[in-house]
Scaffold this motif. Structure first.
Motif, PDB file in Angstrom:
ATOM      1  N   GLU A 271      21.990  -2.771 -14.293  1.00  0.00           N
ATOM      2  CA  GLU A 271      20.687  -2.998 -13.421  1.00  0.00           C
ATOM      3  C   GLU A 271      20.637  -1.859 -12.629  1.00  0.00           C
ATOM      4  N   GLN A 272      19.388  -1.221 -12.591  1.00  0.00           N
ATOM      5  CA  GLN A 272      19.026  -0.112 -11.773  1.00  0.00           C
ATOM      6  C   GLN A 272      17.809  -0.627 -10.898  1.00  0.00           C
ATOM      7  N   TYR A 273      17.652   0.020  -9.956  1.00  0.00           N
ATOM      8  CA  TYR A 273      16.630  -0.127  -8.620  1.00  0.00           C
ATOM      9  C   TYR A 273      15.900   1.117  -8.625  1.00  0.00           C
ATOM     10  N   TRP A 274      14.537   1.203  -8.374  1.00  0.00           N
ATOM     11  CA  TRP A 274      13.923   2.288  -8.278  1.00  0.00           C
ATOM     12  C   TRP A 274      12.818   1.962  -7.226  1.00  0.00           C
ATOM     13  N   ILE A 275      12.509   3.142  -6.224  1.00  0.00           N
ATOM     14  CA  ILE A 275      11.152   3.126  -5.284  1.00  0.00           C
ATOM     15  C   ILE A 275      10.409   3.922  -5.714  1.00  0.00           C
ATOM     16  N   ILE A 276       8.823   3.730  -5.803  1.00  0.00           N
ATOM     17  CA  ILE A 276       7.919   4.772  -6.067  1.00  0.00           C
ATOM     18  C   ILE A 276       7.198   4.842  -4.505  1.00  0.00           C
TER      19      ILE A 276
ATOM     20  N   PHE B 270      20.078   0.636  -3.083  1.00  0.00           N
ATOM     21  CA  PHE B 270      18.515   0.445  -3.084  1.00  0.00           C
ATOM     22  C   PHE B 270      18.488  -0.367  -1.717  1.00  0.00           C
ATOM     23  N   GLU B 271      19.023  -1.176  -1.190  1.00  0.00           N
ATOM     24  CA  GLU B 271      18.944  -1.630  -0.077  1.00  0.00           C
ATOM     25  C   GLU B 271      19.138  -0.764   1.083  1.00  0.00           C
ATOM     26  N   GLU B 272      20.054   0.158   1.180  1.00  0.00           N
ATOM     27  CA  GLU B 272      19.981   1.291   2.201  1.00  0.00           C
ATOM     28  C   GLU B 272      18.922   2.153   2.329  1.00  0.00           C
ATOM     29  N   GLN B 273      18.236   2.318   1.215  1.00  0.00           N
ATOM     30  CA  GLN B 273      16.889   3.280   0.651  1.00  0.00           C
ATOM     31  C   GLN B 273      15.878   2.479   1.414  1.00  0.00           C
ATOM     32  N   LYS B 274      15.849   1.363   1.202  1.00  0.00           N
ATOM     33  CA  LYS B 274      14.586   0.571   1.917  1.00  0.00           C
ATOM     34  C   LYS B 274      14.539   0.407   3.259  1.00  0.00           C
ATOM     35  N   LYS B 275      16.207   0.574   3.911  1.00  0.00           N
ATOM     36  CA  LYS B 275      16.024   0.469   5.409  1.00  0.00           C
ATOM     37  C   LYS B 275      15.655   1.651   5.890  1.00  0.00           C
ATOM     38  N   GLU B 276      16.152   2.814   5.193  1.00  0.00           N
ATOM     39  CA  GLU B 276      15.620   4.579   5.599  1.00  0.00           C
ATOM     40  C   GLU B 276      14.190   4.465   5.481  1.00  0.00           C
TER      41      GLU B 276
ATOM     42  N   TYR C 294      12.114   7.390  -6.427  1.00  0.00           N
ATOM     43  CA  TYR C 294      13.334   7.796  -6.099  1.00  0.00           C
ATOM     44  C   TYR C 294      14.336   6.707  -7.171  1.00  0.00           C
ATOM     45  N   GLY C 295      15.101   7.141  -7.410  1.00  0.00           N
ATOM     46  CA  GLY C 295      16.374   5.881  -8.082  1.00  0.00           C
ATOM     47  C   GLY C 295      16.764   7.105  -9.252  1.00  0.00           C
ATOM     48  N   PRO C 296      17.614   6.380 -10.145  1.00  0.00           N
ATOM     49  CA  PRO C 296      18.011   5.049 -10.098  1.00  0.00           C
ATOM     50  C   PRO C 296      19.251   4.857  -9.089  1.00  0.00           C
ATOM     51  N   TYR C 297      19.013   3.481  -8.491  1.00  0.00           N
ATOM     52  CA  TYR C 297      19.977   3.089  -7.517  1.00  0.00           C
ATOM     53  C   TYR C 297      20.675   1.938  -7.916  1.00  0.00           C
TER      54      TYR C 297
ATOM     55  N   ASP D  80       0.759  -1.258  -0.100  1.00  0.00           N
ATOM     56  CA  ASP D  80       0.016   0.057  -0.064  1.00  0.00           C
ATOM     57  C   ASP D  80       0.821   1.361   0.220  1.00  0.00           C
ATOM     58  N   ASN D  81       2.144   1.231   0.413  1.00  0.00           N
ATOM     59  CA  ASN D  81       3.155   2.296   0.500  1.00  0.00           C
ATOM     60  C   ASN D  81       3.866   2.489  -0.541  1.00  0.00           C
ATOM     61  N   TYR D  82       4.339   1.392  -1.065  1.00  0.00           N
ATOM     62  CA  TYR D  82       5.686   1.512  -2.187  1.00  0.00           C
ATOM     63  C   TYR D  82       5.506   0.520  -3.277  1.00  0.00           C
ATOM     64  N   ILE D  83       6.186   0.860  -4.413  1.00  0.00           N
ATOM     65  CA  ILE D  83       6.428   0.092  -5.434  1.00  0.00           C
ATOM     66  C   ILE D  83       7.810  -0.098  -5.598  1.00  0.00           C
ATOM     67  N   LEU D  84       8.484  -1.389  -5.584  1.00  0.00           N
ATOM     68  CA  LEU D  84       9.912  -1.450  -5.994  1.00  0.00           C
ATOM     69  C   LEU D  84      10.272  -2.221  -7.290  1.00  0.00           C
ATOM     70  N   ALA D  85      10.955  -1.759  -7.921  1.00  0.00           N
ATOM     71  CA  ALA D  85      11.515  -2.142  -9.258  1.00  0.00           C
ATOM     72  C   ALA D  85      12.908  -2.336  -9.572  1.00  0.00           C
ATOM     73  N   LYS D  86      13.211  -3.487 -10.353  1.00  0.00           N
ATOM     74  CA  LYS D  86      14.504  -3.661 -10.861  1.00  0.00           C
ATOM     75  C   LYS D  86      14.274  -3.607 -12.268  1.00  0.00           C
ATOM     76  N   GLN D  87      15.281  -2.675 -12.837  1.00  0.00           N
ATOM     77  CA  GLN D  87      15.327  -2.375 -14.431  1.00  0.00           C
ATOM     78  C   GLN D  87      16.526  -3.034 -14.919  1.00  0.00           C
ATOM     79  N   GLN D  88      16.378  -3.645 -15.951  1.00  0.00           N
ATOM     80  CA  GLN D  88      17.631  -4.151 -16.756  1.00  0.00           C
ATOM     81  C   GLN D  88      17.643  -3.081 -17.986  1.00  0.00           C
TER      82      GLN D  88
END
Length: 133
Positions: free
Chosen positions: A88-93, A109-115, A101-104, A61-69
């Motif tokens: 590869e890039q990672y994104w957070i909406i 990406f893992e650090e931002q997920k923790k934050e 947020y991104g690309p990471y 309900d809060n975030y969409i996570l994505a991995k982009q090639q």
């Protein structure tokens, strides 16, 4: 004359059918469409687009996570596969605040997920899980 018109009409119909199969709703405001994440209200949220090729996705309900090639610049290059991890890039909406947020890289990406206190239960999965017909 009728035969000439049938081929273009048939191609349009087949193309339309294939795009319908590869769409999946991500929450109430976003869609996974043709290996891209797009807002359903494109004009209002165009900056939240994650272009193709999205290979993995997760959401709640809060975030969409994505991995982009990213596309290889020279797919004929035999060494291109060696650089795959760098492509590869990672994104957070953030759905609630309408921010992307991104690309990471993977570490960022893992650090931002923790934050953002994104739970470990929210794990990226292949988009083929959602787009199978």
């Amino acid at each position: 004359m009728l035969k000439r018109l049938m081929l273009p009409v048939l191609l349009v119909l087949l193309t339309g059918c294939s795009s319908a199969i590869s769409e999946y709703k991500l929450g109430s405001d976003y869609m996974l469409r043709q290996a891209s994440i797009v807002p359903q209200m494109d004009a209002l949220h165009a900056s939240q687009l994650i272009p193709s090729t999205v290979t993995e996705v997760a959401w709640d309900d809060n975030y969409i996570l994505a991995k982009q090639q990213l596309a290889d610049e020279n797919s004929a290059n035999p060494d291109a596969s060696l650089n795959k991890a760098k492509r590869e890039q990672y994104w957070i909406i953030d759905i609630r605040h309408d921010k992307r947020y991104g690309p990471y890289n993977e570490k960022q990406f893992e650090e931002q997920k923790k934050e953002f206190n994104i739970t470990e239960a929210l794990q990226l999965q292949s988009i083929s899980t959602y787009t199978k017909s």
